[in-house]
Design an enzyme around this catalytic site. Structure first.
Site, PDB file in Angstrom:
ATOM      1  N   LYS A  54      39.731  27.109  57.079  1.00  0.00           N
ATOM      2  CA  LYS A  54      39.992  26.236  58.228  1.00  0.00           C
ATOM      3  C   LYS A  54      39.619  24.785  57.942  1.00  0.00           C
ATOM      4  CE  LYS A  54      40.433  29.681  61.780  1.00  0.00           C
ATOM      5  NZ  LYS A  54      39.866  30.438  62.892  1.00  0.00           N
ATOM      6  N   ARG A  88      36.909  37.493  59.353  1.00  0.00           N
ATOM      7  CA  ARG A  88      38.381  37.516  59.233  1.00  0.00           C
ATOM      8  C   ARG A  88      38.762  36.530  58.131  1.00  0.00           C
ATOM      9  NH1 ARG A  88      42.594  34.591  61.116  1.00  0.00           N
ATOM     10  NH2 ARG A  88      44.501  35.667  61.700  1.00  0.00           N
TER      11      ARG A  88
HETATM   12  C1  7PJ Z   1      41.681  33.473  64.328  1.00  0.00           C
HETATM   13  C2  7PJ Z   1      42.503  34.494  64.798  1.00  0.00           C
HETATM   14  C3  7PJ Z   1      40.266  33.569  64.527  1.00  0.00           C
HETATM   15  C4  7PJ Z   1      40.698  35.673  65.608  1.00  0.00           C
HETATM   16  C5  7PJ Z   1      43.704  32.958  63.859  1.00  0.00           C
HETATM   17  C6  7PJ Z   1      43.880  30.999  61.076  1.00  0.00           C
HETATM   18  C7  7PJ Z   1      44.469  30.694  62.391  1.00  0.00           C
HETATM   19  N1  7PJ Z   1      42.020  35.590  65.435  1.00  0.00           N
HETATM   20  N2  7PJ Z   1      43.774  34.149  64.508  1.00  0.00           N
HETATM   21  N3  7PJ Z   1      39.842  34.688  65.181  1.00  0.00           N
HETATM   22  N4  7PJ Z   1      42.450  32.526  63.733  1.00  0.00           N
HETATM   23  N5  7PJ Z   1      40.177  36.737  66.234  1.00  0.00           N
HETATM   24  O1  7PJ Z   1      43.849  32.123  60.596  1.00  0.00           O
HETATM   25  O2  7PJ Z   1      43.421  30.017  60.441  1.00  0.00           O
HETATM   26  O3  7PJ Z   1      39.458  32.707  64.170  1.00  0.00           O
HETATM   27  S1  7PJ Z   1      45.111  32.119  63.285  1.00  0.00           S
END
Ligand code: 7PJ
Length: 277
Positions: free
Chosen positions: A222, A256
């Protein structure tokens, strides 16, 4: 601590790695690469081989300014990949805010609904509540529009605001009949937050752990990391690993990530060093 999901009960007594599978043509990091269903399916196989504990499959890019797919377009992208992922013996999560995709994914035996809008779209809460056992990740986002969320985000106290929001969503789900054992919480790094806000959420993560549910966090590649070290998304691996370890050290249960193999290796060393369970 156990997390109840459709087909799996996820043991969170040790940290778990959720691998990201993007099926979007315009996602900011690996957009386009996994557009073809076959490529996305192969990416699922690869992440499982690399040690992913959970696969998270999404078809909507939430990058500010990204084009929002129609509900049908999102279903057409995600469902064929999700159906394959459900054959791989790991819990499968669908990253969506669309009630129609939630229902289709759950009908295909998906284990988890991961919604960056925390089930605020009409019909989303119902899609999850009418299913008796799927897991749910409730994430904080400032407002509900990724195109607007980074326009001067402001909070008196970001950690208190995120905490209050997640508590409110948790209570709303419980009132709708969703057992609390199905819920995990996520501060939503980068979703309507400045760099300073995101670092506050890291430094005071213990306040979110105190909400009593497992915490899932996503720092992978990010921009807050990029701004700290001055690197583009493709050059943020080391920073992403460090952020994942810091989050786990501060009590996060699930990270994640895009880079599953590297994160799994780093966590193995962290655990063997006695720093975490
Ligand atoms: C997240 C997500 C996060 C959860 C995305 C990216 C953007 N779902 N979906 N948490 N970010 N739960 O992957 O950079 O931080 S999309």
């Amino acid at each position: 601590m156990l997390w109840q999901t459709t087909r799996h009960s996820v043991d969170l007594s040790r940290p778990r790695v959720m691998g990201i599978v993007n099926v979007t043509p315009d996602s900011f990091f690996d957009g386009g690469r996994h557009l073809a269903t076959d490529a996305a399916r192969a990416h699922c196989d690869r992440l499982v081989q690399e040690g992913a504990d959970i696969l998270d499959i999404g078809g909507e890019s939430t990058r500010p300014g990204a084009h929002a797919p129609s509900e049908q377009e999102e279903i057409d992208r995600v469902l064929p990949v999700l159906e394959h992922a459900c054959t791989l013996n790991v819990p499968v999560s669908v990253d969506t805010s669309s009630p129609a995709l939630m229902r289709a994914a759950l009908a295909a035996r998906a284990d988890i609904v991961n919604d960056v809008r925390a089930l605020r779209r009409p019909g989303a809460l119902d899609a999850v509540a009418s299913h008796g056992s799927c897991g749910v990740c409730l994430m904080h986002m400032l407002g509900d529009d990724p195109a607007a969320m980074q326009q001067a985000p402001a909070y008196d106290d970001v950690v208190a605001a995120v905490s209050t929001f997640l508590q409110e969503r948790m209570h709303t789900l419980q009132h709708a009949g969703v057992d609390v054992g199905r819920l995990v919480l996520d501060p939503g790094i980068g979703f309507g937050k400045t760099q300073e806000h995101n670092w506050q959420l890291m430094q005071r993560q213990s306040e979110l752990i105190r909400l009593g549910r497992p915490l899932l966090v996503g720092w992978s590649r990010k921009s807050t990391l990029g701004l700290l070290i001055g690197r583009e998304a493709s050059e943020r691996l080391a920073a992403s690993i460090a952020a994942a370890l810091a989050a786990v050290q501060r009590g996060a249960h699930i990270v994640r990530v895009h880079d599953v193999a590297a994160t799994v290796d780093a966590l193995a060393v962290w655990r063997r060093s006695g720093l975490v369970a």
